[in-house]
Design a protein around this motif. Structure first.
Motif, PDB file in Angstrom:
ATOM      1  N   SER A  45       8.481  18.555  26.539  1.00  0.00           N
ATOM      2  CA  SER A  45       7.944  17.279  26.068  1.00  0.00           C
ATOM      3  C   SER A  45       9.111  16.334  25.799  1.00  0.00           C
ATOM      4  CB  SER A  45       7.137  17.495  24.779  1.00  0.00           C
ATOM      5  OG  SER A  45       8.006  17.754  23.691  1.00  0.00           O
ATOM      6  N   ALA A  46       8.806  15.085  25.501  1.00  0.00           N
ATOM      7  CA  ALA A  46       9.841  14.105  25.166  1.00  0.00           C
ATOM      8  C   ALA A  46      10.074  14.059  23.653  1.00  0.00           C
ATOM      9  CB  ALA A  46       9.429  12.734  25.681  1.00  0.00           C
ATOM     10  N   CYS A  47       9.520  15.036  22.942  1.00  0.00           N
ATOM     11  CA  CYS A  47       9.619  15.036  21.482  1.00  0.00           C
ATOM     12  C   CYS A  47      11.006  15.469  21.008  1.00  0.00           C
ATOM     13  CB  CYS A  47       8.561  15.961  20.897  1.00  0.00           C
ATOM     14  SG  CYS A  47       6.876  15.416  21.284  1.00  0.00           S
ATOM     15  N   ARG A  48      11.399  14.909  19.851  1.00  0.00           N
ATOM     16  CA  ARG A  48      12.682  15.243  19.238  1.00  0.00           C
ATOM     17  C   ARG A  48      12.599  16.615  18.566  1.00  0.00           C
ATOM     18  NH1 ARG A  48      12.333   9.954  15.838  1.00  0.00           N
ATOM     19  NH2 ARG A  48      11.179  11.492  14.718  1.00  0.00           N
ATOM     20  N   GLY A  91       4.986  18.372  21.263  1.00  0.00           N
ATOM     21  CA  GLY A  91       4.116  17.457  21.998  1.00  0.00           C
ATOM     22  C   GLY A  91       2.663  17.891  22.047  1.00  0.00           C
ATOM     23  N   VAL A  92       1.824  16.937  22.411  1.00  0.00           N
ATOM     24  CA  VAL A  92       0.407  17.208  22.669  1.00  0.00           C
ATOM     25  C   VAL A  92       0.318  17.408  24.178  1.00  0.00           C
ATOM     26  CG1 VAL A  92      -1.940  16.312  22.487  1.00  0.00           C
ATOM     27  CG2 VAL A  92      -0.260  15.781  20.693  1.00  0.00           C
ATOM     28  N   CYS A  93       0.395  18.659  24.604  1.00  0.00           N
ATOM     29  CA  CYS A  93       0.566  18.979  26.017  1.00  0.00           C
ATOM     30  C   CYS A  93      -0.447  20.026  26.482  1.00  0.00           C
ATOM     31  CB  CYS A  93       1.973  19.526  26.263  1.00  0.00           C
ATOM     32  SG  CYS A  93       3.314  18.499  25.586  1.00  0.00           S
ATOM     33  N   VAL A  94      -0.667  20.047  27.782  1.00  0.00           N
ATOM     34  CA  VAL A  94      -1.483  21.096  28.413  1.00  0.00           C
ATOM     35  C   VAL A  94      -0.637  21.753  29.491  1.00  0.00           C
ATOM     36  CG1 VAL A  94      -3.743  20.068  27.913  1.00  0.00           C
ATOM     37  CG2 VAL A  94      -2.540  19.437  30.003  1.00  0.00           C
ATOM     38  N   ALA A 121       6.740  21.825  23.514  1.00  0.00           N
ATOM     39  CA  ALA A 121       5.523  21.323  24.146  1.00  0.00           C
ATOM     40  C   ALA A 121       4.244  21.739  23.420  1.00  0.00           C
ATOM     41  CB  ALA A 121       5.467  21.813  25.595  1.00  0.00           C
ATOM     42  N   SER A 122       4.371  22.603  22.421  1.00  0.00           N
ATOM     43  CA  SER A 122       3.192  23.012  21.644  1.00  0.00           C
ATOM     44  C   SER A 122       3.659  23.469  20.266  1.00  0.00           C
ATOM     45  CB  SER A 122       2.443  24.151  22.349  1.00  0.00           C
ATOM     46  OG  SER A 122       3.225  25.326  22.344  1.00  0.00           O
ATOM     47  N   GLU A 123       2.698  23.689  19.378  1.00  0.00           N
ATOM     48  CA  GLU A 123       3.070  24.106  18.022  1.00  0.00           C
ATOM     49  C   GLU A 123       3.788  25.460  18.039  1.00  0.00           C
ATOM     50  OE1 GLU A 123       1.369  24.397  13.470  1.00  0.00           O
ATOM     51  OE2 GLU A 123      -0.065  24.055  15.080  1.00  0.00           O
ATOM     52  N   SER A 124       3.575  26.265  19.060  1.00  0.00           N
ATOM     53  CA  SER A 124       4.278  27.547  19.148  1.00  0.00           C
ATOM     54  C   SER A 124       5.781  27.340  19.365  1.00  0.00           C
ATOM     55  CB  SER A 124       3.694  28.408  20.268  1.00  0.00           C
ATOM     56  OG  SER A 124       3.914  27.799  21.525  1.00  0.00           O
ATOM     57  N   GLY A 125       6.176  26.132  19.726  1.00  0.00           N
ATOM     58  CA  GLY A 125       7.600  25.803  19.847  1.00  0.00           C
ATOM     59  C   GLY A 125       8.264  25.618  18.494  1.00  0.00           C
ATOM     60  N   CYS A 126       7.435  25.513  17.433  1.00  0.00           N
ATOM     61  CA  CYS A 126       7.950  25.451  16.062  1.00  0.00           C
ATOM     62  C   CYS A 126       8.092  26.897  15.600  1.00  0.00           C
ATOM     63  CB  CYS A 126       6.975  24.712  15.142  1.00  0.00           C
ATOM     64  SG  CYS A 126       6.643  23.001  15.596  1.00  0.00           S
ATOM     65  N   THR A 127       9.308  27.360  15.430  1.00  0.00           N
ATOM     66  CA  THR A 127       9.529  28.754  15.067  1.00  0.00           C
ATOM     67  C   THR A 127       9.778  28.891  13.568  1.00  0.00           C
ATOM     68  OG1 THR A 127      11.861  28.537  15.616  1.00  0.00           O
ATOM     69  CG2 THR A 127      10.421  29.400  17.336  1.00  0.00           C
TER      70      THR A 127
END
Length: 181
Positions: free
Chosen positions: A4-7, A12-15, A42-48
């Motif tokens: 995603s382009a998120c910092r 991101g809100v992605c599929v 790209a998803s909340e699972s990217g937040c560890t």
């Protein structure tokens, strides 16, 4: 794109599209406290979750901070946790944290510690501590001496006619108030 382009600290809100992600433009959500992410999640699972011994008390964080020695990682209730810690607290008196793991450990019998300690200290000569997790060492009562010179775990009775004063390290033939020439 495959990210995603998120910092960092956002996702991101992605599929999922094949091996990559299709993300909504300019739609980034913050990682919750106790978690962190690198840029491009790209998803909340990217937040560890913060690892053992680390914490994060802000949303949208890209890193977790280390709890220093003498402190433990905890949740909002103050309970020690191995992941998703949101704060650090000083170890209570009678416990220590040397920088390994995420919880404080109790001092062994014969030792003590003050709040926020990184190690335990042996009871001084003439004093003892019979239990684990002690914050102070006590003097043996009259007629008894510590079982060891330092780091004593209990008191031993002097064999009559020998006796001792409170805080003594050895038994003596003399009673309190007397001395031997």
């Amino acid at each position: 794109s495959c990210t995603s382009a998120c910092r960092g600290g956002e996702y991101g809100v992605c599929v999922s599209v094949g091996d990559c992600w299709s993300c909504k433009l300019n739609q980034c959500l913050e990682c919750p406290i106790g978690k962190a992410s690198k840029a491009g999640a790209a998803s909340e699972s990217g937040c560890t979750s913060c690892e053992a011994g680390k914490f994060n008390n802000q949303s949208a964080a890209n890193t977790c901070s280390v709890c220093g020695p003498g402190h433990y990682a905890s949740d909002a209730s103050g309970a020690g946790v191995s992941s998703m810690a949101t704060s650090c607290f000083e170890c209570p008196a009678g416990e220590y944290h040397d920088g390994t793991g995420y919880l404080c450990s109790s001092c062994a019998a014969g030792k003590l510690s003050s709040q926020g300690s990184i190690k335990c200290t042996a009871c001084r000569p003439g004093k003892y501590s019979s239990s684990t997790g002690s914050s102070k060492c006590s003097e043996c009562e009259s007629g008894k001496i510590p079982s060891a010179y330092v780091a004593a775990e209990d008191c031993e009775k002097c064999i009559p006619p020998l006796s001792s004063r409170p805080g003594s390290t050895n038994c003596s033939i003399c009673r309190e108030g007397y001395y031997m020439d």
